[in-house]
Write a protein that holds these residues in place. Structure first.
Motif, mmCIF file in Angstrom:
data_model
loop_
_atom_site.group_PDB
_atom_site.id
_atom_site.type_symbol
_atom_site.label_atom_id
_atom_site.label_comp_id
_atom_site.label_asym_id
_atom_site.label_seq_id
_atom_site.Cartn_x
_atom_site.Cartn_y
_atom_site.Cartn_z
ATOM 1 N N GLU A 308 0.861 -1.193 0.000
ATOM 2 C CA GLU A 308 0.000 0.000 0.000
ATOM 3 C C GLU A 308 0.894 1.238 0.000
ATOM 4 O O GLU A 308 1.208 1.793 1.041
ATOM 5 C CB GLU A 308 -0.921 0.007 1.223
ATOM 6 C CG GLU A 308 -2.156 -0.846 1.064
ATOM 7 C CD GLU A 308 -3.079 -0.744 2.272
ATOM 8 O OE1 GLU A 308 -2.682 -0.084 3.267
ATOM 9 O OE2 GLU A 308 -4.163 -1.336 2.241
ATOM 10 N N SER A 310 2.087 5.001 -2.207
ATOM 11 C CA SER A 310 1.621 6.032 -3.129
ATOM 12 C C SER A 310 2.822 6.807 -3.647
ATOM 13 O O SER A 310 3.854 6.215 -3.961
ATOM 14 C CB SER A 310 0.625 6.946 -2.410
ATOM 15 O OG SER A 310 0.060 7.858 -3.301
ATOM 16 N N LYS A 331 -1.688 5.606 -6.021
ATOM 17 C CA LYS A 331 -1.357 4.397 -5.266
ATOM 18 C C LYS A 331 -1.105 3.222 -6.208
ATOM 19 O O LYS A 331 -1.622 3.182 -7.321
ATOM 20 C CB LYS A 331 -2.503 4.043 -4.324
ATOM 21 C CG LYS A 331 -2.687 5.017 -3.163
ATOM 22 C CD LYS A 331 -3.821 4.551 -2.261
ATOM 23 C CE LYS A 331 -3.991 5.497 -1.076
ATOM 24 N NZ LYS A 331 -5.115 5.070 -0.191
#
Length: 423
Positions: A308, A310, A331
């Motif tokens: 996860e 970005s 992301k």
């Protein structure tokens, strides 16, 4: 008749073995056809054959014509003194060993089923099929197909392991550094794979560790080494990164890759190298020991959570340094993480488990079976042939099948081809 077909027929005993006679009317009973030799020397080792009530253990040589024995100079090669049976399609001349003894010869064409030959001709007929067996492949039973696909995926893993082991050796078995290089290559996708690989190899991974706590500095390192800070631009953020990189370049004696290696052409904006490098920097800023974390994750959701990541805020409104775009989060998508898992993370994990003596790869398989199937022309064509490609495990195996067997016409080494020929 092709010699590789004779090998195949002999290996699998696809012939009638009752009341067999040699060309000299000797009775022949085959207990074992032997072990196929893939190197120089006789074609099959350690066969066990009864000739005229005498049991012989030795080697078997296979040719189209008996006279091929002399074409290949076997009569003067001591490696062929241990041949107990010469298997041919057509017997056209008597064969003798170096010491003058006759070699028993079996003319196999008299014992091969017409169905086997018909199946072979049908499989290899020049009819412009996408794959040779496309008319019959979906008739192969699911058990045989599933077993073959599992073997194919293992083959694919072993092939990928070769490159991984090369990178690992070059990094003196530093798994963290190896992961960085492999991930960088994967982040470049097809268009920038080589350029990103060169970028990752252009500096020591220890520098990433030294600057990883400062995301902006890490991004400056990545952009500078990738040759993306060599021009003059009016962008404030560009000049800030360029100034930061100038400091790093002197401090660590860095040399960037050639300007222009990294390409923007033929890429969707979300795959621009600027976005991918920023995401890569974010990933290594967030995870100081990424490889260690990867070894601990054994679920697809766990990997999605780990990746996860970005970008820095600047890239939320930019794809390049010059042009402002509509604000959007950059992301890593689940589909992109799937690509990382398929091409880098799971193969690397496979190599690591082998290196520590583990042989249970069930966690790798279970994750692959959860990943959605890949989409490309090869998989679309298999879908058209009604071949199950419901997950990434199967699509990877099917890619191996097409590229390493179908394209190379290796039907006789393929379990699907064997099933069809044995009918």
């Amino acid at each position: 008749m092709k010699e590789n077909l004779l090998h195949f027929i002999w290996k699998l005993k696809l012939f009638s073995s009752k009341k067999m006679l040699s060309t000299n009317e000797e009775s022949i009973e085959i207990t074992s056809t032997g072990i196929e030799n893939l190197n120089s020397g006789p074609d099959f080792f350690n066969a066990k054959i009864q000739i005229n009530n005498q049991v012989w253990a030795g080697n078997v040589e296979i040719h189209i014509n008996s006279s091929d024995w002399y074409k290949h100079n076997h009569e003067i090669d001591e490696n062929y003194d241990s041949v107990i049976l010469h298997v041919v399609w057509e017997h056209d001349v008597e064969i003798y060993r170096k010491n003058g003894d006759t070699v028993s010869t079996l003319e196999l064409k008299n014992y091969i089923s017409k169905e086997v030959l018909k199946n072979y001709e049908q499989l290899f007929s020049k009819n412009n099929n996408w794959i040779n067996c496309e008319k019959d492949i979906n008739s192969v039973n699911s058990f045989a197909m599933d077993n073959w696909l599992e073997r194919l995926y293992f083959e694919r893993l072993e092939q990928k392991s070769l490159f991984i082991n090369q990178v690992l050796a070059a990094n003196l078995n530093n798994w963290e550094a190896t992961l960085f290089i492999l991930l960088a290559k994967n982040f470049g996708l097809k268009v920038n794979a080589d350029a990103f690989l060169n970028f990752a190899r252009s500096f020591d991974f220890s520098i990433v560790r030294k600057v990883s706590n400062n995301l902006e500095q890490l991004e400056a390192l990545f952009f500078g080494q990738a040759g993306l800070l060599s021009n003059e631009k009016e962008s404030v953020y560009f000049n800030k990164l360029k100034q930061e990189y100038s400091y790093l370049k002197v401090k660590f004696k860095l040399s960037p890759i050639s300007k222009g290696e990294v390409q923007f052409f033929r890429l969707r904006p979300n795959n621009f190298p600027t976005i991918r490098l920023s995401q890569l920097a974010f990933l290594f800023n967030k995870n100081q020991n990424l490889f260690s974390k990867i070894t601990e994750v054994n679920s697809l959701e766990g990997f999605y959570k780990l990746f996860e990541v970005s970008t820095l805020p600047f890239w939320e409104t930019h794809y390049t340094f010059e042009t402002t775009s509509k604000k959007s989060s950059k992301k890593l998508t689940k589909s992109f993480v799937d690509l990382l898992l398929i091409n880098t993370i799971l193969p690397l994990k496979f190599v690591y488990l082998k290196s520590i003596g583990k042989s249970d790869f069930s966690s790798i398989f279970s994750i692959l079976e959860e990943i959605k199937p890949e989409k490309n022309t090869i998989i679309s064509n298999f879908n058209y042939l009604k071949i199950d490609s419901s997950n990434a495990f199967k699509t990877q195996a099917l890619l191996q099948l097409k590229n390493e067997y179908c394209n190379k016409q290796l039907c006789l080494q393929c379990s699907i081809g064997k099933e069809l020929l044995k009918r």
